[in-house]
Design a protein around this motif. Structure first.
Motif, PDB file in Angstrom:
ATOM      1  N   TYR A   1      -8.005   0.949   6.807  1.00  0.00           N
ATOM      2  CA  TYR A   1      -8.198  -0.860   5.679  1.00  0.00           C
ATOM      3  C   TYR A   1      -8.863  -1.550   5.768  1.00  0.00           C
ATOM      4  O   TYR A   1      -9.126  -1.733   7.187  1.00  0.00           O
TER       5      TYR A   1
ATOM      6  N   THR B   1     -13.311  -6.456   2.847  1.00  0.00           N
ATOM      7  CA  THR B   1     -14.329  -6.985   2.808  1.00  0.00           C
ATOM      8  C   THR B   1     -14.905  -8.088   1.934  1.00  0.00           C
ATOM      9  O   THR B   1     -14.106  -8.327   0.781  1.00  0.00           O
TER      10      THR B   1
ATOM     11  N   THR C   1      -2.516   7.530  -0.422  1.00  0.00           N
ATOM     12  CA  THR C   1      -3.572   7.583  -0.524  1.00  0.00           C
ATOM     13  C   THR C   1      -4.891   6.152  -0.815  1.00  0.00           C
ATOM     14  O   THR C   1      -5.502   5.991  -1.621  1.00  0.00           O
ATOM     15  N   ASN C   2      -3.387   5.601  -1.736  1.00  0.00           N
ATOM     16  CA  ASN C   2      -4.170   3.760  -2.493  1.00  0.00           C
ATOM     17  C   ASN C   2      -4.341   2.786  -1.823  1.00  0.00           C
ATOM     18  O   ASN C   2      -4.347   2.573  -0.692  1.00  0.00           O
ATOM     19  N   ALA C   3      -5.475   2.136  -2.375  1.00  0.00           N
ATOM     20  CA  ALA C   3      -6.607   0.657  -0.979  1.00  0.00           C
ATOM     21  C   ALA C   3      -4.939   0.328  -1.610  1.00  0.00           C
ATOM     22  O   ALA C   3      -3.938   0.055  -1.993  1.00  0.00           O
TER      23      ALA C   3
ATOM     24  N   VAL D   1     -12.383  -8.243  -1.372  1.00  0.00           N
ATOM     25  CA  VAL D   1     -12.022  -6.252  -1.939  1.00  0.00           C
ATOM     26  C   VAL D   1     -11.411  -5.717  -0.429  1.00  0.00           C
ATOM     27  O   VAL D   1     -12.012  -5.391  -0.093  1.00  0.00           O
ATOM     28  N   TRP D   2      -9.981  -5.017  -0.646  1.00  0.00           N
ATOM     29  CA  TRP D   2      -9.241  -4.410   0.307  1.00  0.00           C
ATOM     30  C   TRP D   2      -9.286  -3.136  -0.807  1.00  0.00           C
ATOM     31  O   TRP D   2      -9.624  -2.717  -1.727  1.00  0.00           O
ATOM     32  N   THR D   3     -10.108  -1.760   0.377  1.00  0.00           N
ATOM     33  CA  THR D   3      -9.923  -0.718   0.628  1.00  0.00           C
ATOM     34  C   THR D   3      -9.330   0.015   1.442  1.00  0.00           C
ATOM     35  O   THR D   3      -8.619  -0.165   2.673  1.00  0.00           O
ATOM     36  N   ARG D   4      -9.202   1.348   1.609  1.00  0.00           N
ATOM     37  CA  ARG D   4      -9.000   2.190   2.652  1.00  0.00           C
ATOM     38  C   ARG D   4      -9.628   3.725   2.743  1.00  0.00           C
ATOM     39  O   ARG D   4     -10.546   4.030   2.095  1.00  0.00           O
ATOM     40  N   SER D   5      -9.807   3.255   4.036  1.00  0.00           N
ATOM     41  CA  SER D   5     -10.556   4.248   4.619  1.00  0.00           C
ATOM     42  C   SER D   5     -10.946   5.621   4.927  1.00  0.00           C
ATOM     43  O   SER D   5     -10.704   6.502   4.658  1.00  0.00           O
TER      44      SER D   5
ATOM     45  N   SER E   1     -16.514  -7.650   6.888  1.00  0.00           N
ATOM     46  CA  SER E   1     -15.320  -7.064   6.836  1.00  0.00           C
ATOM     47  C   SER E   1     -14.412  -6.930   7.866  1.00  0.00           C
ATOM     48  O   SER E   1     -15.265  -7.460   9.275  1.00  0.00           O
TER      49      SER E   1
ATOM     50  N   GLN F   1       0.496  -1.609  -0.005  1.00  0.00           N
ATOM     51  CA  GLN F   1       0.356   0.194  -0.073  1.00  0.00           C
ATOM     52  C   GLN F   1       0.437   1.130  -0.120  1.00  0.00           C
ATOM     53  O   GLN F   1       2.121   1.323   0.568  1.00  0.00           O
TER      54      GLN F   1
END
Length: 122
Positions: free
Chosen positions: A50, A53, A24-26, A41-45, A92, A21
């Motif tokens: 992170y 999900t 600001t990328n996931a 699915v990986w996301t950055r909050s 998640s 990572q």
């Protein structure tokens, strides 16, 4: 490759990946094995926070095992860091990354080919 693992309660589902990572990328996952029945699915909050999900896979928090590597490498130096994590809900898992030099502040860019293993027992 591990096709199935036995526990006293039966076979567990397994997810193994290396995470990277930056900015600001996931997180980007290089998946080594996934028997969860769907794509995580990986996301950055927000900074250093992170989510991983997948619908309805993390139901019983007492039966989810998570292990993550705690070292970050840059150039020839090794910077210790650690991740806090936990099952957020049945869909998640939430991860937080902190450098030991600033343990009260979540930071981005600490996953650098960082191994994560998630097991879900029946």
């Amino acid at each position: 490759m591990i096709e199935a693992q036995q526990s006293s309660g039966g076979v567990f589902k397994l997810y193994v990946a290396n995470l990277t990572q930056s900015g600001t990328n996931a997180p980007v996952a290089t998946v080594l094995q996934n028997t969860l029945g769907g794509t995580l699915v990986w996301t950055r909050s927000e900074e250093g926070q992170y989510m991983a999900t997948l619908a309805d896979v993390f139901g019983d928090v007492d039966k989810v095992y998570i292990m993550i590597q705690g070292i970050w490498f840059e150039s020839t130096f090794t910077f210790p860091c650690f991740s806090l994590f936990g099952v957020n809900d049945s869909n998640s898992i939430i991860f937080y990354t902190l450098a030991l030099s600033t343990p009260d502040t979540y930071e981005d860019s600490l996953f650098n080919n960082t191994s994560v293993e998630i097991r879900i027992y029946p």
